[in-house]
Write a protein that holds these residues in place. Structure first.
Motif, mmCIF file in Angstrom:
data_model
loop_
_atom_site.group_PDB
_atom_site.id
_atom_site.type_symbol
_atom_site.label_atom_id
_atom_site.label_comp_id
_atom_site.label_asym_id
_atom_site.label_seq_id
_atom_site.Cartn_x
_atom_site.Cartn_y
_atom_site.Cartn_z
ATOM 1 N N UNK A 48 -1.073 -10.499 -14.049
ATOM 2 C CA UNK A 48 -1.093 -9.121 -14.680
ATOM 3 C C UNK A 48 -2.291 -9.070 -15.811
ATOM 4 N N UNK A 49 -2.922 -7.928 -15.641
ATOM 5 C CA UNK A 49 -4.016 -7.777 -16.922
ATOM 6 C C UNK A 49 -3.688 -7.582 -18.183
ATOM 7 N N UNK A 50 -4.154 -8.620 -18.964
ATOM 8 C CA UNK A 50 -3.929 -8.436 -20.413
ATOM 9 C C UNK A 50 -4.843 -7.530 -21.126
ATOM 10 N N UNK A 51 -6.137 -7.880 -20.944
ATOM 11 C CA UNK A 51 -7.253 -7.296 -21.645
ATOM 12 C C UNK A 51 -8.392 -7.179 -20.859
ATOM 13 N N UNK A 52 -9.294 -6.201 -21.121
ATOM 14 C CA UNK A 52 -10.655 -5.933 -20.405
ATOM 15 C C UNK A 52 -11.824 -5.945 -21.966
ATOM 16 N N UNK A 53 -12.822 -6.438 -21.406
ATOM 17 C CA UNK A 53 -13.875 -6.308 -22.539
ATOM 18 C C UNK A 53 -15.096 -7.372 -22.462
ATOM 19 N N UNK A 54 -15.765 -7.580 -23.404
ATOM 20 C CA UNK A 54 -16.798 -8.718 -22.925
ATOM 21 C C UNK A 54 -16.102 -9.866 -22.860
ATOM 22 N N UNK A 55 -16.992 -10.788 -22.066
ATOM 23 C CA UNK A 55 -16.503 -12.128 -22.193
ATOM 24 C C UNK A 55 -16.398 -12.939 -23.085
ATOM 25 N N UNK A 56 -17.117 -12.606 -24.505
ATOM 26 C CA UNK A 56 -16.815 -13.329 -25.825
ATOM 27 C C UNK A 56 -15.356 -12.736 -26.419
ATOM 28 N N UNK A 66 -17.981 -10.383 -1.761
ATOM 29 C CA UNK A 66 -18.032 -11.855 -1.934
ATOM 30 C C UNK A 66 -16.549 -12.468 -2.234
ATOM 31 N N UNK A 67 -15.818 -11.513 -2.822
ATOM 32 C CA UNK A 67 -14.271 -12.129 -3.133
ATOM 33 C C UNK A 67 -13.500 -10.855 -3.149
ATOM 34 N N UNK A 68 -12.181 -11.208 -2.870
ATOM 35 C CA UNK A 68 -11.256 -10.103 -3.038
ATOM 36 C C UNK A 68 -9.898 -10.842 -3.750
ATOM 37 N N UNK A 69 -9.280 -10.258 -4.876
ATOM 38 C CA UNK A 69 -8.312 -10.622 -5.699
ATOM 39 C C UNK A 69 -7.173 -9.894 -5.657
ATOM 40 N N UNK A 70 -5.931 -10.603 -5.248
ATOM 41 C CA UNK A 70 -4.757 -9.756 -5.101
ATOM 42 C C UNK A 70 -3.888 -10.698 -6.114
ATOM 43 N N UNK A 71 -3.184 -9.706 -7.228
ATOM 44 C CA UNK A 71 -2.276 -10.400 -8.042
ATOM 45 C C UNK A 71 -2.952 -11.728 -8.846
ATOM 46 N N UNK A 112 4.570 -8.947 -3.494
ATOM 47 C CA UNK A 112 3.492 -8.054 -2.715
ATOM 48 C C UNK A 112 3.780 -7.143 -1.746
ATOM 49 N N UNK A 113 5.129 -6.962 -1.786
ATOM 50 C CA UNK A 113 5.769 -5.995 -0.677
ATOM 51 C C UNK A 113 6.597 -5.029 -1.373
ATOM 52 N N UNK A 114 6.680 -3.868 -1.091
ATOM 53 C CA UNK A 114 7.662 -2.815 -1.547
ATOM 54 C C UNK A 114 8.366 -1.921 0.028
ATOM 55 N N UNK A 115 9.222 -1.372 -0.262
ATOM 56 C CA UNK A 115 9.685 -0.460 0.842
ATOM 57 C C UNK A 115 9.840 0.878 0.417
ATOM 58 N N UNK A 116 9.254 1.766 1.367
ATOM 59 C CA UNK A 116 9.539 3.162 1.109
ATOM 60 C C UNK A 116 9.846 3.840 2.083
ATOM 61 N N UNK A 117 9.817 5.366 2.195
ATOM 62 C CA UNK A 117 10.557 6.435 3.104
ATOM 63 C C UNK A 117 9.207 6.904 3.601
ATOM 64 N N UNK A 118 9.532 7.306 5.055
ATOM 65 C CA UNK A 118 8.575 8.193 5.835
ATOM 66 C C UNK A 118 9.183 9.032 6.950
ATOM 67 N N UNK A 119 9.510 10.137 6.542
ATOM 68 C CA UNK A 119 9.922 11.171 7.598
ATOM 69 C C UNK A 119 8.593 11.302 8.428
ATOM 70 N N UNK A 120 8.586 11.139 9.665
ATOM 71 C CA UNK A 120 7.100 11.016 10.160
ATOM 72 C C UNK A 120 6.428 12.377 10.424
ATOM 73 N N UNK A 121 7.188 13.313 10.742
ATOM 74 C CA UNK A 121 6.138 14.836 10.732
ATOM 75 C C UNK A 121 7.304 15.819 10.956
ATOM 76 N N UNK A 122 7.038 16.909 10.541
ATOM 77 C CA UNK A 122 7.867 18.036 10.574
ATOM 78 C C UNK A 122 8.599 18.242 12.113
ATOM 79 N N UNK A 123 7.712 17.868 12.988
ATOM 80 C CA UNK A 123 8.493 18.291 14.552
ATOM 81 C C UNK A 123 9.395 17.033 14.976
ATOM 82 N N UNK A 124 9.002 15.949 14.228
ATOM 83 C CA UNK A 124 9.908 14.755 14.421
ATOM 84 C C UNK A 124 11.366 14.428 13.848
#
Length: 513
Positions: free
Chosen positions: A35-43, A437-442, A215-227
């Motif tokens: 979790x991000x605590x703060x953002x600013x200069x390195x110092x 060069x890099x990808x960060x998750x959580x 990392x994973x959550x469940x949601x809902x999806x009514x596929x389309x009006x015709x479906x």
């Protein structure tokens, strides 16, 4: 608690407005247990947490991780033998596609997404045969793949309960087919049937099984009006409210879907959904190519989101979504790569540029066309708002999760970039995958220097290659023939379907007179 400071030459925390990115020069992000605590200069970050571990990216731009807001499969339809037909024909052309273990299939597209900076995906699953247990097993494999590779996923299994092949009842369409094709197609469509109650039971089971997952959550999806039926839409909306999860619904992807809505409801699809009471910030409309002016105003008034799938719309001849009108009305817009991008891959960096270019209408006012900050917002915060993670991701702000992509400025701009061009504009318009060069998750690095930290990409690709080296099974051979046989009947169904409707486009890129 585990504190970590990640520093970069520039940290783009998010977008203030369509013209203004929020940038910290020589910045750093302090995160604690993801979790991000703060953002600013390195110092400043060192002062807040003197004992924190540090990772420096001195030549890099740090951006919020990209969100692919609309995704379905790993191996692309083209790879599996389906050309880029118009959408309604494309469904039939995909019937012959060979199957692959969904754990491998999901990892295949995850490799492509992550390598271009995607940290979160809205995975809309569907079109499975075999009944409830088979579908539950398939969903579990998809979710396991994302958890293994370390990618964030908002998963849904799309409700399709009618009109599975064309825009009329399965029984009516099959009744007009010659035998034995009619029986074969009917059995094939029946194999994909899950009742509404089974769909909801699947949602409940997956939600319970997913408890405690980061990392994973469940949601809902009514596929389309015709479906889906109106009754099911209303009930899914009620469940969405009870569980506090969003819904993602394909809508008005093509002119044929616009006409279907008119025939079924006597109004536009969006007006119909509004009258049913199912539009809200919890609903995302996937594609939305054929929304009219009133539809856009309804979406804006209700806070309904839209997911723009630019590559898919071009490839399947669906049209050009009125993104510039969406922006003027203040809609929350995400960005999706759908089945595959313009290069038959899941390259979000390229999709950013495509969206920038596709909506550059003739004229001279910059306010009329997309800006780089606007498009980045679509690919980050806008997309995040369409998923079950919502405001937990999408920006590099305190309280949100530490999901980021590090783009090497020197690699992206070599051999020269004039400083008169704003940094964000330059990196968005020039960076390619080799600059990621890099990808960060959580808070965890899942991709660095071209390698995945949790999965052996080469071994997975070899497994996929070995699978397809085998000849088609008897079932695959029969399904391939059935798909080829039914294709002309599907095409014939749409002859004259659109009638002689007069269309007034939002964009006028050329003129016949």
């Amino acid at each position: 608690m585990s504190d970590h400071i990640t520093s970069a030459r520039w940290v783009v925390t998010g977008i203030q407005d369509r013209h203004t990115p929020v940038i910290v020069d020589e910045g750093a992000v302090l995160s604690r247990d993801g979790e991000i605590v703060a953002v600013g200069s390195l110092e400043e970050m060192r002062h807040l947490s003197p004992g924190a571990a540090e990772t420096a990216y001195p030549d890099h731009v740090m951006l919020p991780g990209f969100v692919n807001s609309h995704h379905h499969v790993g191996m692309t339809p083209l790879q599996l033998g389906s050309p880029d037909h118009a959408l309604e024909l494309w469904f039939a052309s995909r019937i012959p596609g060979r199957k692959l273990d969904l754990y491998l299939d999901t990892l295949y597209s995850a490799f492509e997404m992550i390598a271009s900076g995607v940290t979160t995906v809205a995975h809309i699953h569907g079109w499975m045969s075999g009944g409830y247990e088979a579908v539950h097993g398939a969903a579990t494999k998809v979710l396991d793949a994302y958890r293994t590779i370390g990618m964030r996923a908002s998963y849904s299994y799309a409700l399709r309960e009618q009109n599975r092949l064309v825009y009329e009842a399965d029984e009516e369409f099959c009744a007009r087919l010659p035998q034995p094709l009619a029986g074969q197609v009917a059995a094939y469509l029946q194999s994909q049937v899950l009742t509404f109650d089974e769909h909801m039971a699947l949602f409940d089971q997956l939600t319970a099984e997913n408890a405690g997952q980061a990392l994973t959550r469940i949601q809902l999806a009514p596929a389309n009006l015709h479906w889906v039926t109106d009754e099911s839409l209303v009930e899914m909306n009620a469940r969405s409210v009870r569980h506090g999860v969003p819904m993602h619904m394909h809508l008005l992807e093509t002119a044929y879907q616009k006409e279907y809505a008119r025939r079924r409801t006597g109004k536009t699809a969006v007006r119909h959904l509004y009258d049913l009471g199912v539009l809200s910030p919890r609903m995302t409309l996937g594609h939305g190519v054929w929304l009219n002016q009133e539809d856009i105003e309804i979406a804006a008034d209700t806070g309904t989101c839209v997911c723009h799938n630019c590559s898919s719309n071009f490839r399947l001849r669906s049209g050009v979504a009125p993104l510039n009108a969406f922006e003027k009305h203040g809609l929350n817009v995400g960005m999706g790569l759908d089945e595959a991008g313009i290069n038959d891959d899941r390259d979000m960096l390229q999709e950013l540029r495509l969206v920038l270019r596709a909506h550059r209408v003739p004229g001279m006012d910059d306010a009329d066309v997309p800006s780089c900050p606007q498009v980045l917002r679509m690919a980050t915060e806008g997309g995040a708002n369409t998923t079950a993670f919502g405001r937990e991701i999408g920006r590099l702000d305190p309280g949100r999760r530490m999901d980021a992509v590090l783009i090497n400025w020197k690699t992206a701009t070599y051999p020269f970039q004039d400083p008169d061009i704003p940094m964000l504009d330059a990196v968005m318009q020039r960076a390619k995958q080799n600059a990621v060069d890099a990808v960060i998750v959580d808070g965890a690095v899942i991709y660095e220097d071209g390698r995945f930290t949790n999965v052996d990409r080469d071994a997975i690709l070899e497994d996929i290659a070995r699978h397809y080296a085998h000849p088609r099974t008897e079932e695959e051979t029969a399904r391939r023939q059935m798909g080829h046989d039914v294709f002309p009947h599907v095409k014939a169904f749409y002859d004259g379907y659109l009638g002689a409707e007069t269309r007034t486009p939002f964009y006028a890129p050329s003129s016949a007179k």
